[in-house]
Motif scaffolding. Sequence first.
Motif, mmCIF file in Angstrom:
data_model
loop_
_atom_site.group_PDB
_atom_site.id
_atom_site.type_symbol
_atom_site.label_atom_id
_atom_site.label_comp_id
_atom_site.label_asym_id
_atom_site.label_seq_id
_atom_site.Cartn_x
_atom_site.Cartn_y
_atom_site.Cartn_z
ATOM 1 N N LEU A 155 -9.619 16.519 -10.400
ATOM 2 C CA LEU A 155 -8.258 16.945 -10.081
ATOM 3 C C LEU A 155 -7.519 17.312 -11.368
ATOM 4 O O LEU A 155 -7.895 16.870 -12.462
ATOM 5 C CB LEU A 155 -7.497 15.822 -9.376
ATOM 6 C CG LEU A 155 -8.065 15.317 -8.053
ATOM 7 C CD1 LEU A 155 -7.389 14.001 -7.663
ATOM 8 C CD2 LEU A 155 -7.880 16.348 -6.957
ATOM 9 N N PHE A 156 -6.456 18.101 -11.190
ATOM 10 C CA PHE A 156 -5.569 18.384 -12.309
ATOM 11 C C PHE A 156 -4.350 17.482 -12.214
ATOM 12 O O PHE A 156 -3.807 17.266 -11.129
ATOM 13 C CB PHE A 156 -5.095 19.847 -12.307
ATOM 14 C CG PHE A 156 -6.072 20.797 -12.921
ATOM 15 C CD1 PHE A 156 -6.390 20.717 -14.277
ATOM 16 C CD2 PHE A 156 -6.676 21.785 -12.156
ATOM 17 C CE1 PHE A 156 -7.299 21.589 -14.846
ATOM 18 C CE2 PHE A 156 -7.578 22.664 -12.719
ATOM 19 C CZ PHE A 156 -7.894 22.561 -14.068
ATOM 20 N N VAL A 157 -3.896 16.962 -13.343
ATOM 21 C CA VAL A 157 -2.613 16.284 -13.429
ATOM 22 C C VAL A 157 -1.758 17.091 -14.398
ATOM 23 O O VAL A 157 -2.244 17.541 -15.440
ATOM 24 C CB VAL A 157 -2.762 14.811 -13.896
ATOM 25 C CG1 VAL A 157 -3.407 14.715 -15.270
ATOM 26 C CG2 VAL A 157 -1.411 14.106 -13.901
ATOM 27 N N LYS A 158 -0.497 17.340 -14.026
ATOM 28 C CA LYS A 158 0.350 18.209 -14.842
ATOM 29 C C LYS A 158 1.812 17.823 -14.655
ATOM 30 O O LYS A 158 2.188 17.237 -13.627
ATOM 31 C CB LYS A 158 0.149 19.673 -14.467
ATOM 32 C CG LYS A 158 0.448 20.004 -13.026
ATOM 33 C CD LYS A 158 0.221 21.479 -12.695
ATOM 34 C CE LYS A 158 -1.220 21.868 -12.746
ATOM 35 N NZ LYS A 158 -1.443 23.275 -12.293
ATOM 36 N N PRO A 159 2.669 18.147 -15.629
ATOM 37 C CA PRO A 159 4.102 17.863 -15.483
ATOM 38 C C PRO A 159 4.723 18.680 -14.357
ATOM 39 O O PRO A 159 4.377 19.850 -14.179
ATOM 40 C CB PRO A 159 4.691 18.253 -16.845
ATOM 41 C CG PRO A 159 3.542 18.256 -17.789
ATOM 42 C CD PRO A 159 2.360 18.681 -16.968
ATOM 43 N N VAL A 160 5.635 18.073 -13.637
ATOM 44 C CA VAL A 160 6.332 18.775 -12.556
ATOM 45 C C VAL A 160 7.111 19.966 -13.110
ATOM 46 O O VAL A 160 7.202 21.015 -12.462
ATOM 47 C CB VAL A 160 7.270 17.811 -11.804
ATOM 48 C CG1 VAL A 160 8.192 18.561 -10.848
ATOM 49 C CG2 VAL A 160 6.451 16.778 -11.033
ATOM 50 N N ALA A 161 7.671 19.820 -14.309
ATOM 51 C CA ALA A 161 8.481 20.890 -14.910
ATOM 52 C C ALA A 161 7.832 21.470 -16.149
ATOM 53 O O ALA A 161 8.510 21.981 -17.030
ATOM 54 C CB ALA A 161 9.869 20.355 -15.251
ATOM 55 N N GLY A 162 6.512 21.450 -16.228
ATOM 56 C CA GLY A 162 5.836 21.937 -17.414
ATOM 57 C C GLY A 162 5.736 23.447 -17.454
ATOM 58 O O GLY A 162 5.996 24.138 -16.481
ATOM 59 N N SER A 163 5.337 23.969 -18.616
ATOM 60 C CA SER A 163 5.079 25.400 -18.788
ATOM 61 C C SER A 163 4.114 25.579 -19.937
ATOM 62 O O SER A 163 3.910 24.670 -20.748
ATOM 63 C CB SER A 163 6.381 26.173 -19.056
ATOM 64 O OG SER A 163 6.985 25.737 -20.258
ATOM 65 N N ALA A 164 3.494 26.772 -19.998
ATOM 66 C CA ALA A 164 2.555 27.128 -21.063
ATOM 67 C C ALA A 164 1.410 26.126 -21.189
ATOM 68 O O ALA A 164 0.950 25.816 -22.284
ATOM 69 C CB ALA A 164 3.281 27.251 -22.406
ATOM 70 N N SER A 165 0.956 25.595 -20.049
ATOM 71 C CA SER A 165 -0.181 24.666 -19.981
ATOM 72 C C SER A 165 0.092 23.331 -20.667
ATOM 73 O O SER A 165 -0.827 22.539 -20.891
ATOM 74 C CB SER A 165 -1.443 25.308 -20.597
ATOM 75 O OG SER A 165 -1.794 26.483 -19.903
#
Length: 322
Positions: A155-165
């Motif tokens: 799975l991917f985990v990522k910031p809710v408000a992230g950008s530019a990976s």
Amino acid sequence: MTGLPIKMLVTSAGRRAGLVESFRRSAERMGVKLELHACDLHPELSAACALADQHLTAPPCTHAEYIPALLDYARENDIVLVVPTIDTELQPLATRRADFAALGIYVHVSSSNVIDIVRDKKRTMDVLAHAGVPVPRTATLEDFRQCPDCWKWPLFVKPVAGSASRGVALICSPAELKHEYDEPMLVQEALQGDEYTINIFVDEGGVMRAAIPHLRISVRAGEVEKGRTVRRADLDAIARNLAAAMPGARGVLCFQLFDDPKLGPRVFEINARFGGGYPLADHAGGYFAENVLRTAIGMPLVACHDWQDGLTMLRYDSAIFL
């Protein structure tokens, strides 16, 4: 070229030299003079500011004085168009768009509601799914922790408000999750296959005029380094549904998807601004920047759907010496 120049301001200009060049080419096609201003936190270290006709030092876009500083500069320099380039300045500009309009200044930004949606990746997925746009399975980290065995790994985990990976990580088991994160996170099924960016232009009436996909052959720091335009009816249909799901969208936006070999195309991110790969669409004949200029000065739009399929962009490092 005749008459007084059109004066525009590119904000948070940074390395957006390609965008500056796109607007200059647009003015040449229109037969008008363009005086391009640019601002940055450190304009003396910005390539785009070095290429501009005028530049200024701006406060951080999160600072309370950012918008007043832009308003003052735009008023004093007869600016008619403001083009933002980074996610964190979109909502401040959308909120104060009417203040710029009162001065006769067109700000290239979508509505506050659209910015709220695209700056929250979980909400983006919910809105698109409700509109029938294909998206990957997504949950907040808190909801995911309730039943991690209900998901297929990895799975991917990522910031809710992230950008530019920023902050994106591939995890293969619950043990790889941190106990705490510095910001709200979400979990998303990992997609495979080719990755595409689709640049779209939406007119002031909310009608999508064109969509130009490009295959992201190679990516560096979250931005396409090598890309190729691809004309596909299925991606165009997805773009039209996405635009319809975003009432209040204006001008140029871009979104990314994976064409998963098992699931098919799945949209996973929207940027309500010019993307870093926009110059490829511009060179292909999708004259979105020209239409932004035309909107700002009240000229009729030009058609931008007759673009070149199979055009390849190969970026390389260059330098400006001051």
